[in-house]
Write a protein that holds these residues in place. Structure first.
Motif, PDB file in Angstrom:
ATOM      1  N   ARG A  49       0.839  -1.205   0.000  1.00 53.51           N
ATOM      2  CA  ARG A  49       0.000   0.000   0.000  1.00 53.51           C
ATOM      3  C   ARG A  49       0.876   1.258   0.000  1.00 53.51           C
ATOM      4  O   ARG A  49       0.608   2.208  -0.736  1.00 53.51           O
ATOM      5  CB  ARG A  49      -0.941  -0.009   1.199  1.00 53.51           C
ATOM      6  N   GLU A  50       1.926   1.247   0.815  1.00 51.28           N
ATOM      7  CA  GLU A  50       2.817   2.406   0.892  1.00 51.28           C
ATOM      8  C   GLU A  50       3.553   2.623  -0.434  1.00 51.28           C
ATOM      9  O   GLU A  50       3.727   3.755  -0.878  1.00 51.28           O
ATOM     10  CB  GLU A  50       3.830   2.230   2.034  1.00 51.28           C
ATOM     11  N   GLY A  51       3.992   1.538  -1.048  1.00 49.29           N
ATOM     12  CA  GLY A  51       4.689   1.644  -2.325  1.00 49.29           C
ATOM     13  C   GLY A  51       3.796   2.195  -3.427  1.00 49.29           C
ATOM     14  O   GLY A  51       4.207   3.059  -4.202  1.00 49.29           O
ATOM     15  N   ILE A  52       2.579   1.701  -3.481  1.00 45.55           N
ATOM     16  CA  ILE A  52       1.632   2.197  -4.498  1.00 45.55           C
ATOM     17  C   ILE A  52       1.260   3.646  -4.215  1.00 45.55           C
ATOM     18  O   ILE A  52       1.143   4.460  -5.140  1.00 45.55           O
ATOM     19  CB  ILE A  52       0.386   1.291  -4.575  1.00 45.55           C
ATOM     20  N   ALA A  53       1.096   4.006  -2.946  1.00 43.89           N
ATOM     21  CA  ALA A  53       0.782   5.399  -2.594  1.00 43.89           C
ATOM     22  C   ALA A  53       1.891   6.338  -3.073  1.00 43.89           C
ATOM     23  O   ALA A  53       1.608   7.398  -3.652  1.00 43.89           O
ATOM     24  CB  ALA A  53       0.575   5.537  -1.086  1.00 43.89           C
ATOM     25  N   ARG A  54       3.153   5.952  -2.855  1.00 45.33           N
ATOM     26  CA  ARG A  54       4.286   6.768  -3.328  1.00 45.33           C
ATOM     27  C   ARG A  54       4.274   6.891  -4.854  1.00 45.33           C
ATOM     28  O   ARG A  54       4.512   7.957  -5.416  1.00 45.33           O
ATOM     29  CB  ARG A  54       5.615   6.164  -2.873  1.00 45.33           C
ATOM     30  N   TYR A  55       4.003   5.772  -5.518  1.00 41.16           N
ATOM     31  CA  TYR A  55       3.988   5.750  -6.985  1.00 41.16           C
ATOM     32  C   TYR A  55       2.904   6.686  -7.526  1.00 41.16           C
ATOM     33  O   TYR A  55       3.146   7.471  -8.442  1.00 41.16           O
ATOM     34  CB  TYR A  55       3.755   4.315  -7.458  1.00 41.16           C
ATOM     35  N   LEU A  56       1.702   6.595  -6.968  1.00 35.44           N
ATOM     36  CA  LEU A  56       0.600   7.441  -7.425  1.00 35.44           C
ATOM     37  C   LEU A  56       0.877   8.914  -7.144  1.00 35.44           C
ATOM     38  O   LEU A  56       0.560   9.782  -7.962  1.00 35.44           O
ATOM     39  CB  LEU A  56      -0.713   7.009  -6.781  1.00 35.44           C
ATOM     40  N   GLU A  57       1.478   9.196  -6.002  1.00 28.16           N
ATOM     41  CA  GLU A  57       1.807  10.582  -5.653  1.00 28.16           C
ATOM     42  C   GLU A  57       2.869  11.148  -6.587  1.00 28.16           C
ATOM     43  O   GLU A  57       2.801  12.303  -7.004  1.00 28.16           O
ATOM     44  CB  GLU A  57       2.294  10.647  -4.206  1.00 28.16           C
ATOM     45  N   ARG A  58       3.840  10.329  -6.953  1.00 30.59           N
ATOM     46  CA  ARG A  58       4.920  10.772  -7.840  1.00 30.59           C
ATOM     47  C   ARG A  58       4.457  10.909  -9.287  1.00 30.59           C
ATOM     48  O   ARG A  58       5.023  11.662 -10.063  1.00 30.59           O
ATOM     49  CB  ARG A  58       6.079   9.773  -7.771  1.00 30.59           C
ATOM     50  N   ASN A  59       3.421  10.166  -9.667  1.00 30.16           N
ATOM     51  CA  ASN A  59       2.939  10.129 -11.050  1.00 30.16           C
ATOM     52  C   ASN A  59       1.443  10.432 -11.108  1.00 30.16           C
ATOM     53  O   ASN A  59       0.657   9.601 -11.572  1.00 30.16           O
ATOM     54  CB  ASN A  59       3.204   8.741 -11.640  1.00 30.16           C
ATOM     55  N   PRO A  60       1.021  11.616 -10.658  1.00 30.14           N
ATOM     56  CA  PRO A  60      -0.429  11.890 -10.581  1.00 30.14           C
ATOM     57  C   PRO A  60      -1.109  11.866 -11.950  1.00 30.14           C
ATOM     58  O   PRO A  60      -0.568  12.359 -12.930  1.00 30.14           O
ATOM     59  CB  PRO A  60      -0.491  13.283  -9.957  1.00 30.14           C
ATOM     60  N   GLY A  61      -2.282  11.236 -11.972  1.00 31.64           N
ATOM     61  CA  GLY A  61      -3.112  11.230 -13.172  1.00 31.64           C
ATOM     62  C   GLY A  61      -2.668  10.295 -14.274  1.00 31.64           C
ATOM     63  O   GLY A  61      -3.251  10.306 -15.357  1.00 31.64           O
ATOM     64  N   LEU A  62      -1.653   9.460 -14.032  1.00 38.50           N
ATOM     65  CA  LEU A  62      -1.147   8.585 -15.080  1.00 38.50           C
ATOM     66  C   LEU A  62      -1.657   7.147 -14.964  1.00 38.50           C
ATOM     67  O   LEU A  62      -1.581   6.393 -15.925  1.00 38.50           O
ATOM     68  CB  LEU A  62       0.391   8.577 -15.082  1.00 38.50           C
ATOM     69  N   SER A  63      -2.150   6.761 -13.812  1.00 39.21           N
ATOM     70  CA  SER A  63      -2.677   5.413 -13.593  1.00 39.21           C
ATOM     71  C   SER A  63      -4.198   5.501 -13.581  1.00 39.21           C
ATOM     72  O   SER A  63      -4.772   6.479 -13.104  1.00 39.21           O
ATOM     73  CB  SER A  63      -2.168   4.852 -12.259  1.00 39.21           C
ATOM     74  N   TRP A  64      -4.842   4.452 -14.110  1.00 38.59           N
ATOM     75  CA  TRP A  64      -6.294   4.504 -14.322  1.00 38.59           C
ATOM     76  C   TRP A  64      -6.979   3.247 -13.811  1.00 38.59           C
ATOM     77  O   TRP A  64      -6.367   2.177 -13.749  1.00 38.59           O
ATOM     78  CB  TRP A  64      -6.587   4.633 -15.818  1.00 38.59           C
ATOM     79  N   VAL A  65      -8.262   3.396 -13.513  1.00 37.39           N
ATOM     80  CA  VAL A  65      -9.118   2.257 -13.194  1.00 37.39           C
ATOM     81  C   VAL A  65     -10.353   2.323 -14.080  1.00 37.39           C
ATOM     82  O   VAL A  65     -10.781   3.396 -14.496  1.00 37.39           O
ATOM     83  CB  VAL A  65      -9.536   2.205 -11.702  1.00 37.39           C
ATOM     84  N   ALA A  66     -10.903   1.143 -14.355  1.00 37.61           N
ATOM     85  CA  ALA A  66     -12.188   1.017 -15.049  1.00 37.61           C
ATOM     86  C   ALA A  66     -13.179   0.476 -14.029  1.00 37.61           C
ATOM     87  O   ALA A  66     -12.874  -0.473 -13.308  1.00 37.61           O
ATOM     88  CB  ALA A  66     -12.071   0.066 -16.235  1.00 37.61           C
ATOM     89  N   LEU A  67     -14.353   1.089 -13.989  1.00 36.24           N
ATOM     90  CA  LEU A  67     -15.376   0.686 -13.024  1.00 36.24           C
ATOM     91  C   LEU A  67     -16.658   0.304 -13.742  1.00 36.24           C
ATOM     92  O   LEU A  67     -17.098   1.007 -14.656  1.00 36.24           O
ATOM     93  CB  LEU A  67     -15.674   1.822 -12.041  1.00 36.24           C
ATOM     94  N   ASP A  68     -17.255  -0.771 -13.297  1.00 36.42           N
ATOM     95  CA  ASP A  68     -18.563  -1.200 -13.777  1.00 36.42           C
ATOM     96  C   ASP A  68     -19.476  -1.248 -12.557  1.00 36.42           C
ATOM     97  O   ASP A  68     -19.263  -2.057 -11.657  1.00 36.42           O
ATOM     98  CB  ASP A  68     -18.474  -2.574 -14.441  1.00 36.42           C
ATOM     99  N   ASP A  69     -20.436  -0.350 -12.522  1.00 36.97           N
ATOM    100  CA  ASP A  69     -21.368  -0.268 -11.395  1.00 36.97           C
ATOM    101  C   ASP A  69     -20.615  -0.127 -10.072  1.00 36.97           C
ATOM    102  O   ASP A  69     -20.947  -0.761  -9.081  1.00 36.97           O
ATOM    103  CB  ASP A  69     -22.286  -1.486 -11.381  1.00 36.97           C
ATOM    104  N   GLY A  70     -19.556   0.685 -10.080  1.00 38.52           N
ATOM    105  CA  GLY A  70     -18.784   0.959  -8.881  1.00 38.52           C
ATOM    106  C   GLY A  70     -17.700  -0.052  -8.563  1.00 38.52           C
ATOM    107  O   GLY A  70     -16.881   0.181  -7.677  1.00 38.52           O
ATOM    108  N   ARG A  71     -17.669  -1.169  -9.263  1.00 32.21           N
ATOM    109  CA  ARG A  71     -16.669  -2.221  -9.027  1.00 32.21           C
ATOM    110  C   ARG A  71     -15.477  -2.005  -9.953  1.00 32.21           C
ATOM    111  O   ARG A  71     -15.642  -1.836 -11.165  1.00 32.21           O
ATOM    112  CB  ARG A  71     -17.297  -3.582  -9.297  1.00 32.21           C
ATOM    113  N   ILE A  72     -14.273  -2.046  -9.392  1.00 28.39           N
ATOM    114  CA  ILE A  72     -13.068  -1.925 -10.216  1.00 28.39           C
ATOM    115  C   ILE A  72     -12.883  -3.220 -10.984  1.00 28.39           C
ATOM    116  O   ILE A  72     -12.720  -4.283 -10.398  1.00 28.39           O
ATOM    117  CB  ILE A  72     -11.837  -1.602  -9.362  1.00 28.39           C
ATOM    118  N   VAL A  73     -12.940  -3.112 -12.307  1.00 28.37           N
ATOM    119  CA  VAL A  73     -12.803  -4.282 -13.179  1.00 28.37           C
ATOM    120  C   VAL A  73     -11.577  -4.185 -14.072  1.00 28.37           C
ATOM    121  O   VAL A  73     -11.293  -5.105 -14.836  1.00 28.37           O
ATOM    122  CB  VAL A  73     -14.071  -4.500 -14.028  1.00 28.37           C
TER     123      VAL A  73
END
Length: 143
Positions: free
Chosen positions: A32-56
């Motif tokens: 969790r800490e590693g991913i948090a650092r990655y997302l903070e360092r690279n804002p807006g570059l990682s994405w999720v797709a959601l179907d009815d609120g579920r990450i798919v």
């Protein structure tokens, strides 16, 4: 289907999707800490797709100032063959281009035939002129 930038609040659902997806290998850096650092360092570059609120679907990306690096592209098995992965890649590449990054790399396991076929279909080219070496500073698993 909804698409939005990935946030650390997506971590539990994302890690479950990655664990359920053949061809995605998780390491200590995926904490969790590693991913948090990655997302903070690279804002807006990682994405999720959601179907009815579920990450798919997920894709993560970062850059070093001149090259983009894509990882953890995954789509839930019951949502494959719907263009979700292609859309995630397109969103990711567009965000990288807006950051001034026009060339990107993706690393896949040699045993990931589905991943290899997918990236080839999108026009990505296998590199045979380079070898990848890794090192864990301070110990740990060097793979």
């Amino acid at each position: 289907m909804q698409y939005r930038p990935m946030a650390i609040e997506d971590y539990n659902a994302a890690i479950q999707l990655w664990q359920d997806t053949a061809g995605v290998r998780l390491r200590d850096a995926d904490s969790r800490e590693g991913i948090a650092r990655y997302l903070e360092r690279n804002p807006g570059l990682s994405w999720v797709a959601l179907d009815d609120g579920r990450i798919v679907g997920t894709i993560m990306a970062g850059h070093d100032g001149k090259r983009g690096y894509i990882q953890h592209l995954a789509v839930a098995e019951d949502h494959r063959r719907q263009g979700i992965a292609s859309r995630l890649v397109a969103n990711c590449l567009e965000a990288l281009q807006q950051a001034g990054i026009i060339k990107s790399h993706v690393m896949i396991l040699r045993t990931n035939a589905l991943g290899e076929a997918f990236w080839h279909r999108l026009g990505w080219q296998r590199r045979s002129d380079v070898e990848l070496f890794s090192f864990i500073n301070g110990g740990g698993e060097n793979v």
